[in-house]
Design a protein around this motif. Structure first.
Motif, PDB file in Angstrom:
ATOM      1  N   MET A   1       0.829  -1.201   0.000  1.00 54.89           N
ATOM      2  CA  MET A   1       0.000   0.000   0.000  1.00 54.89           C
ATOM      3  C   MET A   1       0.866   1.256   0.000  1.00 54.89           C
ATOM      4  SD  MET A   1      -2.945  -1.391  -0.109  1.00 54.89           S
ATOM      5  CE  MET A   1      -4.083  -0.071   0.244  1.00 54.89           C
ATOM      6  N   HIS A   2       2.007   1.202   0.693  1.00 56.84           N
ATOM      7  CA  HIS A   2       2.920   2.354   0.675  1.00 56.84           C
ATOM      8  C   HIS A   2       3.465   2.597  -0.739  1.00 56.84           C
ATOM      9  CE1 HIS A   2       2.778   3.174   4.875  1.00 56.84           C
ATOM     10  NE2 HIS A   2       3.288   2.019   5.235  1.00 56.84           N
ATOM     11  N   ILE A   3       3.725   1.514  -1.470  1.00 57.69           N
ATOM     12  CA  ILE A   3       4.180   1.670  -2.859  1.00 57.69           C
ATOM     13  C   ILE A   3       3.098   2.356  -3.687  1.00 57.69           C
ATOM     14  CG2 ILE A   3       4.733   0.408  -4.976  1.00 57.69           C
ATOM     15  CD1 ILE A   3       6.144  -1.675  -3.191  1.00 57.69           C
ATOM     16  N   ILE A   4       1.860   1.915  -3.525  1.00 58.01           N
ATOM     17  CA  ILE A   4       0.752   2.500  -4.270  1.00 58.01           C
ATOM     18  C   ILE A   4       0.592   3.986  -3.952  1.00 58.01           C
ATOM     19  CG2 ILE A   4      -1.785   2.484  -4.419  1.00 58.01           C
ATOM     20  CD1 ILE A   4      -1.560  -0.615  -4.160  1.00 58.01           C
ATOM     21  N   HIS A   5       0.817   4.339  -2.678  1.00 64.32           N
ATOM     22  CA  HIS A   5       0.648   5.728  -2.265  1.00 64.32           C
ATOM     23  C   HIS A   5       1.879   6.593  -2.533  1.00 64.32           C
ATOM     24  CE1 HIS A   5      -2.506   4.140   0.781  1.00 64.32           C
ATOM     25  NE2 HIS A   5      -3.062   4.428  -0.385  1.00 64.32           N
ATOM     26  N   GLY A   6       2.971   5.968  -2.970  1.00 64.86           N
ATOM     27  CA  GLY A   6       4.191   6.728  -3.214  1.00 64.86           C
ATOM     28  C   GLY A   6       5.002   6.998  -1.969  1.00 64.86           C
ATOM     29  N   ASP A   7       4.758   6.218  -0.907  1.00 61.69           N
ATOM     30  CA  ASP A   7       5.447   6.434   0.364  1.00 61.69           C
ATOM     31  C   ASP A   7       6.602   5.468   0.589  1.00 61.69           C
ATOM     32  OD1 ASP A   7       3.603   8.424   0.968  1.00 61.69           O
ATOM     33  OD2 ASP A   7       2.227   7.009   1.924  1.00 61.69           O
ATOM     34  N   ASN A   8       6.940   4.676  -0.399  1.00 60.83           N
ATOM     35  CA  ASN A   8       8.055   3.738  -0.260  1.00 60.83           C
ATOM     36  C   ASN A   8       9.266   4.318  -0.980  1.00 60.83           C
ATOM     37  OD1 ASN A   8       9.894   1.501  -0.939  1.00 60.83           O
ATOM     38  ND2 ASN A   8       8.318   0.177  -0.072  1.00 60.83           N
ATOM     39  N   ALA A   9      10.306   4.600  -0.207  1.00 65.39           N
ATOM     40  CA  ALA A   9      11.484   5.272  -0.771  1.00 65.39           C
ATOM     41  C   ALA A   9      12.351   4.344  -1.603  1.00 65.39           C
ATOM     42  CB  ALA A   9      12.319   5.866   0.364  1.00 65.39           C
ATOM     43  N   PHE A  10      12.088   3.031  -1.540  1.00 63.30           N
ATOM     44  CA  PHE A  10      12.980   2.067  -2.169  1.00 63.30           C
ATOM     45  C   PHE A  10      12.467   1.552  -3.518  1.00 63.30           C
ATOM     46  CE2 PHE A  10      13.172   1.535   2.483  1.00 63.30           C
ATOM     47  CZ  PHE A  10      14.459   1.999   2.699  1.00 63.30           C
TER      48      PHE A  10
END
Length: 340
Positions: A41-50
């Motif tokens: 979900m963080h990837i979808i929201h753009g919150d994953n820095a990696f």
């Protein structure tokens, strides 16, 4: 072959993809089931820095080996497997001292490489783990979340008789609860702000549950521990603002395990750390915990399917995402049936 691709933050679609061929030392796994994780979900929201876009996400999955690359031995086509998503270089300082989960050149399947939300995925042969006969592919898809729990508990080094406080009764909190029970911890306190989640925690063996919206958490925990505080605290809520409370609730010589990736600063009162000689440990992914977790599932000490609140086919992946975002009170692990 359909796959779920995140092209950019908030831009995701089901796409058709041709299967990839495994290279040297790789295998192609036909995915049967994959779990949606908070980090997806963080990837979808753009919150994953990696993450590197575009990306087929999914790092919790299991299936069967369908093709072998050159040089692969010890595994056969048709073998039922789950996959450790951690890929390390084997040469850097963390790898040399036995901590490849924080490798300097770390790659994670589903983050840096394409993952399990597709019909098939190519992975290093060293990352697959064969399944005992009676562990189903649906349960095997959820081995990875338990390795997260096993890793942070290992980092905190429990002693016999230690009490454990788990902040957050989401999926990671529940895996921590089950893993702690399997390790023999008798007193496990779970906090959350959603009563439905706390009810599940109680069903899975929490000895005490507290709702932070209407319980005085600090006074209740100090009363439960006779004023001493808690030796083990695991932050499965991953809210930076909770760190001062964790410092206050920790017993002298206590250990606090942190799991969140937030870049928001936390207030740290150094006096609390020093006067109690507290240990704060970070925990990332898992350090070769798959065999341990598979053995506990095989022996009936862990029940991965108890985490599952919903099963949906891959074609309903957008609905699954909406479900997770809009109904956290009733949604635990959403398991995607890739072949349905």
């Amino acid at each position: 072959m359909q796959a779920f691709e995140v092209k950019a933050p908030h831009d995701y679609h089901l796409v058709n993809m041709d299967p990839s061929e495994p290279g040297d030392g790789e295998v192609c796994v036909r995915v049967a089931f994959a779990g949606i994780c908070g980090s997806d979900m963080h990837i979808i929201h753009g919150d994953n820095a990696f993450v590197q876009f575009p990306r087929i996400t999914g790092h919790e999955f299991a299936g069967t080996v369908e093709r072998l690359g050159p040089g692969v031995s010890g595994v056969e086509v048709g073998s039922r497997v789950c996959v450790d998503p951690v890929i390390s270089c084997g040469q850097c300082y963390p790898c040399r001292i036995g901590r490849p989960n924080v490798c300097s050149a770390l790659e994670v399947i589903g983050v840096h490489r394409n993952g399990g939300f597709g019909g098939s995925v190519v992975v290093p042969a060293d990352n697959i783990h064969r399944l005992p006969d009676h562990i189903g592919l649906d349960a095997a898809a959820l081995v990875e979340p338990y390795t997260i729990a096993a890793n942070v508990l290992d980092r905190m080094q429990p002693h016999p008789g230690d009490a454990l406080l788990i902040l957050g009764a989401g999926v990671i909190g529940l895996t921590l609860l089950q893993m702690a029970r399997a390790m023999g911890l008798d007193t496990i306190i779970v906090t959350d702000v959603i009563d439905e989640r706390l009810a599940v925690a109680r069903e899975l063996g929490a000895t005490h549950v507290l709702n932070g919206t209407h319980d005085d958490v600090e006074s209740r925990i100090l009363a439960l521990t006779h004023g001493e505080g808690v030796p083990l605290i695991a932050d499965a809520a991953c809210v930076p603002a909770l760190l001062p409370q964790m410092l206050r609730l920790a017993s002298p010589a206590g250990r606090i395990g942190l799991l969140g990736f937030s870049a928001t600063p936390s207030e740290l009162v150094q006096l609390e750390v020093i006067k109690k000689e507290l240990t704060l440990v970070g925990s990332r992914l898992n350090n070769r915990k798959f065999p341990e977790v598979l053995a506990l599932i095989r022996d009936g000490q862990l029940d991965p399917l108890a985490l599952v609140s919903h099963r949906l086919p891959l074609r309903e992946m957008p609905d699954a995402i909406e479900l997770l975002e809009r109904h956290p009170e009733s949604t635990r692990k959403v398991l995607i049936d890739i072949g349905a």
